[in-house]
Each structure stands twice: as structure tokens, then as C-alpha cells.
Design a protein around this motif. Structure first.
Motif, short mmCIF file in Angstrom:
data_model
loop_
_atom_site.label_atom_id
_atom_site.label_comp_id
_atom_site.label_asym_id
_atom_site.label_seq_id
_atom_site.Cartn_x
_atom_site.Cartn_y
_atom_site.Cartn_z
N GLU A 97 58.04 49.53 124.72
CA GLU A 97 59.21 49.77 123.87
C GLU A 97 58.97 50.80 122.77
OE1 GLU A 97 62.28 48.61 124.56
OE2 GLU A 97 61.31 47.81 126.34
N ARG A 98 57.72 51.24 122.58
CA ARG A 98 57.44 52.21 121.51
C ARG A 98 58.04 53.57 121.85
NH1 ARG A 98 51.15 51.46 121.39
NH2 ARG A 98 51.69 51.18 123.56
N LEU A 99 58.74 54.14 120.89
CA LEU A 99 59.37 55.44 121.08
C LEU A 99 58.33 56.56 121.04
CD1 LEU A 99 62.62 55.03 118.96
CD2 LEU A 99 62.34 54.81 121.45
N LEU A 100 58.55 57.55 121.89
CA LEU A 100 57.65 58.70 121.99
C LEU A 100 58.17 59.92 121.23
CD1 LEU A 100 56.97 58.42 125.83
CD2 LEU A 100 55.45 57.68 123.97
N GLY A 101 59.45 59.92 120.88
CA GLY A 101 60.06 61.05 120.19
C GLY A 101 60.93 61.89 121.13
N ARG A 102 61.89 62.57 120.54
CA ARG A 102 62.82 63.40 121.33
C ARG A 102 62.10 64.49 122.11
NH1 ARG A 102 68.40 63.78 118.05
NH2 ARG A 102 68.04 62.02 116.68
N ASP A 103 61.04 65.03 121.54
CA ASP A 103 60.34 66.15 122.18
C ASP A 103 59.35 65.72 123.25
OD1 ASP A 103 61.75 67.99 120.66
OD2 ASP A 103 60.28 67.97 119.05
N ALA A 104 59.17 64.43 123.47
CA ALA A 104 58.22 63.94 124.48
C ALA A 104 58.54 64.49 125.86
CB ALA A 104 58.20 62.42 124.50
N VAL A 105 59.81 64.74 126.14
CA VAL A 105 60.20 65.25 127.45
C VAL A 105 59.53 66.58 127.77
CG1 VAL A 105 62.32 66.46 126.72
CG2 VAL A 105 62.18 65.45 129.02
N ALA A 106 59.08 67.30 126.76
CA ALA A 106 58.37 68.56 126.99
C ALA A 106 57.08 68.34 127.77
CB ALA A 106 58.07 69.25 125.66
N ASP A 107 56.53 67.13 127.72
CA ASP A 107 55.30 66.81 128.46
C ASP A 107 55.55 66.49 129.93
OD1 ASP A 107 53.74 67.12 126.16
OD2 ASP A 107 54.00 65.01 125.59
N ALA A 108 56.80 66.27 130.29
CA ALA A 108 57.11 65.92 131.68
C ALA A 108 57.00 67.15 132.58
CB ALA A 108 58.51 65.34 131.78
N ARG A 109 56.42 66.96 133.74
CA ARG A 109 56.34 68.05 134.72
C ARG A 109 57.51 67.98 135.69
NH1 ARG A 109 50.61 68.41 136.96
NH2 ARG A 109 51.63 69.95 138.26
N VAL A 110 58.09 66.80 135.82
CA VAL A 110 59.30 66.59 136.63
C VAL A 110 60.22 65.68 135.84
CG1 VAL A 110 60.25 65.63 138.78
CG2 VAL A 110 58.04 66.81 138.83
N VAL A 111 61.52 65.99 135.87
CA VAL A 111 62.53 65.11 135.28
C VAL A 111 63.47 64.68 136.40
CG1 VAL A 111 64.43 64.89 133.64
CG2 VAL A 111 62.40 66.25 133.03
N PHE A 112 63.47 63.37 136.68
CA PHE A 112 64.44 62.77 137.60
C PHE A 112 65.59 62.29 136.72
CE2 PHE A 112 60.35 62.12 139.76
CZ PHE A 112 60.63 62.64 141.02
N LEU A 113 66.78 62.84 136.93
CA LEU A 113 67.88 62.54 136.03
C LEU A 113 69.12 62.09 136.77
CD1 LEU A 113 69.46 65.80 134.70
CD2 LEU A 113 67.57 65.88 136.27
N PRO A 114 69.96 61.32 136.09
CA PRO A 114 71.19 60.85 136.72
C PRO A 114 72.23 61.95 136.79
CG PRO A 114 71.11 60.11 134.44
CD PRO A 114 69.81 60.82 134.72
N ALA A 115 73.14 61.80 137.72
CA ALA A 115 74.27 62.72 137.85
C ALA A 115 75.37 62.00 138.60
CB ALA A 115 73.86 63.98 138.60
N GLN A 116 76.59 62.41 138.35
CA GLN A 116 77.70 61.91 139.15
C GLN A 116 77.86 62.77 140.39
OE1 GLN A 116 80.98 61.44 136.32
NE2 GLN A 116 80.58 59.25 136.55
N ALA A 117 77.38 64.01 140.31
CA ALA A 117 77.39 64.92 141.46
C ALA A 117 76.62 66.18 141.08
CB ALA A 117 78.81 65.29 141.86
N VAL A 118 76.20 66.92 142.10
CA VAL A 118 75.64 68.25 141.92
C VAL A 118 76.23 69.14 143.00
CG1 VAL A 118 73.45 67.52 140.89
CG2 VAL A 118 73.62 67.76 143.36
N ASP A 119 76.34 70.43 142.69
CA ASP A 119 76.78 71.35 143.73
C ASP A 119 75.58 72.14 144.23
OD1 ASP A 119 76.43 73.58 142.00
OD2 ASP A 119 78.55 73.66 141.48
N ARG A 120 75.77 72.87 145.28
CA ARG A 120 74.66 73.59 145.94
C ARG A 120 74.05 74.67 145.05
NH1 ARG A 120 73.06 70.94 150.65
NH2 ARG A 120 74.89 69.88 151.45
#
Length: 181
Positions: A97-120
Motif C-alpha cells: 500500500e505504500r505510495l511510490l510517487g507520481r513519477d514512479a512510472v518513469a521507472d517502468a519499461r512497459v505500461v499495460f493500461l486500460p482502454a475502452q478501445a484503440v484504433d490501428r
């Protein structure tokens, strides 16, 4: 889809989810998404100690619990978002539950994210608060939207200047779909 508005598309896509998701085999979908996520991790050369960002799915979304478990079982660290009052995202490690901070995402090499749709072309339609558009501005990670099979669209989605394109989509039926964005 010319002239379509984002809100109109969100309503249309939400109706399709209400209609189609109850008939899906969530366990089979989860297994397929897990394998697809491991394919992405392998292709990106991820190993123990590397970070990815993912999320904890809602019942209407493609299931992510197995995906997160498979990555963490291989020593890959998974951060998941915490939505802040201003609709920005903070992050915490899955299972902590400990927060990493808003900028922690900069350490990610891949981001799997939600979407309602994507186009080609890589345009992603989210829920409309801009949470992920703000977060993606903080990372150079490969971005993979998790969607249901019918949500990878040949039609062009409405796009605004602040929208961040995604690199690929992952569906239970089609696996990893590379996008031209």
C-alpha cells in the motif's frame, strides 16, 4: 466514425461491454492475457527487478489479476495506479500500500493500461479524465492497451492534442496487436 465525439464513442463502447462481457470466459481471457503480457516482457528483455506498470481491472475490463501474478512470479516488479483527487496517478507496488510517487512510472519499461478501445493508429480512448495521458507523459515505456477483442478498431477514433498514443494492444483473442501510432 467521422464526426464522432469521444463521449459518444464511450457510450457506444460501454453498451457493447455491457452486452458482450457477461458471455466471456474470464478465466480463459485471463490466461490468454497473462501469456500475452509474458510475450511482451520477453520481447522487451525484462527480468527480475525490472518494473512494469499495470492496473487492477474492473469487472467490465479484461482481467489483469493473472497477468500481474505471472509477472511478479518472475521477479518483475509491478506498480499499479492510485487515482488522486486531481485525476492524476500515483503508484504503489502490487501487494503493497505504500505510495511510490507520481513519477514512479518513469521507472517502468512497459505500461499495460486500460482502454475502452484503440484504433490501428494507436489512438486510445480511455474513461475521459486524462489520468493516463498525464502519467504517460512521465515515461518512455512501451505502452500496451488491454482491450476486449472487438475493441481494436479499424475506424479512426476521435483524438485531441493531449492524447498519448499507445504502441500496441493486447486482447485475449488476438494476443499482441502492434499499432502504427
Amino acid at each position: 466514425m467521422a464526426g464522432a465525439t469521444k463521449d459518444g464513442e464511450r457510450r457506444r463502447l460501454a453498451a457493447l461491454r455491457r452486452e458482450r462481457v457477461p458471455g466471456r470466459d474470464r478465466a480463459k481471457d485471463a490466461e490468454s492475457l497473462e501469456l500475452g503480457a509474458l510475450e511482451v516482457a520477453y520481447a522487451e528483455g525484462l527480468g527480475p527487478g525490472d518494473w512494469v506498470a499495470a492496473y487492477e481491472s474492473l469487472a467490465s475490463e479484461p482481467p489483469t489479476q493473472s497477468l500481474v501474478a505471472a509477472l511478479t512470479a518472475r521477479g518483475i516488479r509491478v506498480m499499479v495506479p492510485v487515482t488522486l483527487p486531481d485525476w492524476d496517478l500515483d503508484w504503489r507496488e502490487a501487494g503493497d500500500e505504500r505510495l511510490l510517487g507520481r513519477d514512479a512510472v518513469a521507472d517502468a519499461r512497459v505500461v499495460f493500461l486500460p482502454a475502452q478501445a484503440v484504433d490501428r493508429g494507436g489512438t486510445r480512448l480511455g474513461r475521459g479524465k486524462g489520468c493516463y495521458d498525464r502519467a504517460l507523459a512521465r515515461t518512455a515505456a512501451r505502452t500496451v492497451a488491454l482491450v476486449h477483442p472487438w475493441e481494436v478498431l479499424d475506424e479512426v477514433l476521435p483524438v485531441e492534442p493531449h492524447d498519448r498514443p499507445v504502441d500496441a494492444a493486447l486482447t485475449a483473442q488476438h494476443g499482441v496487436v502492434r499499432l502504427s501510432g
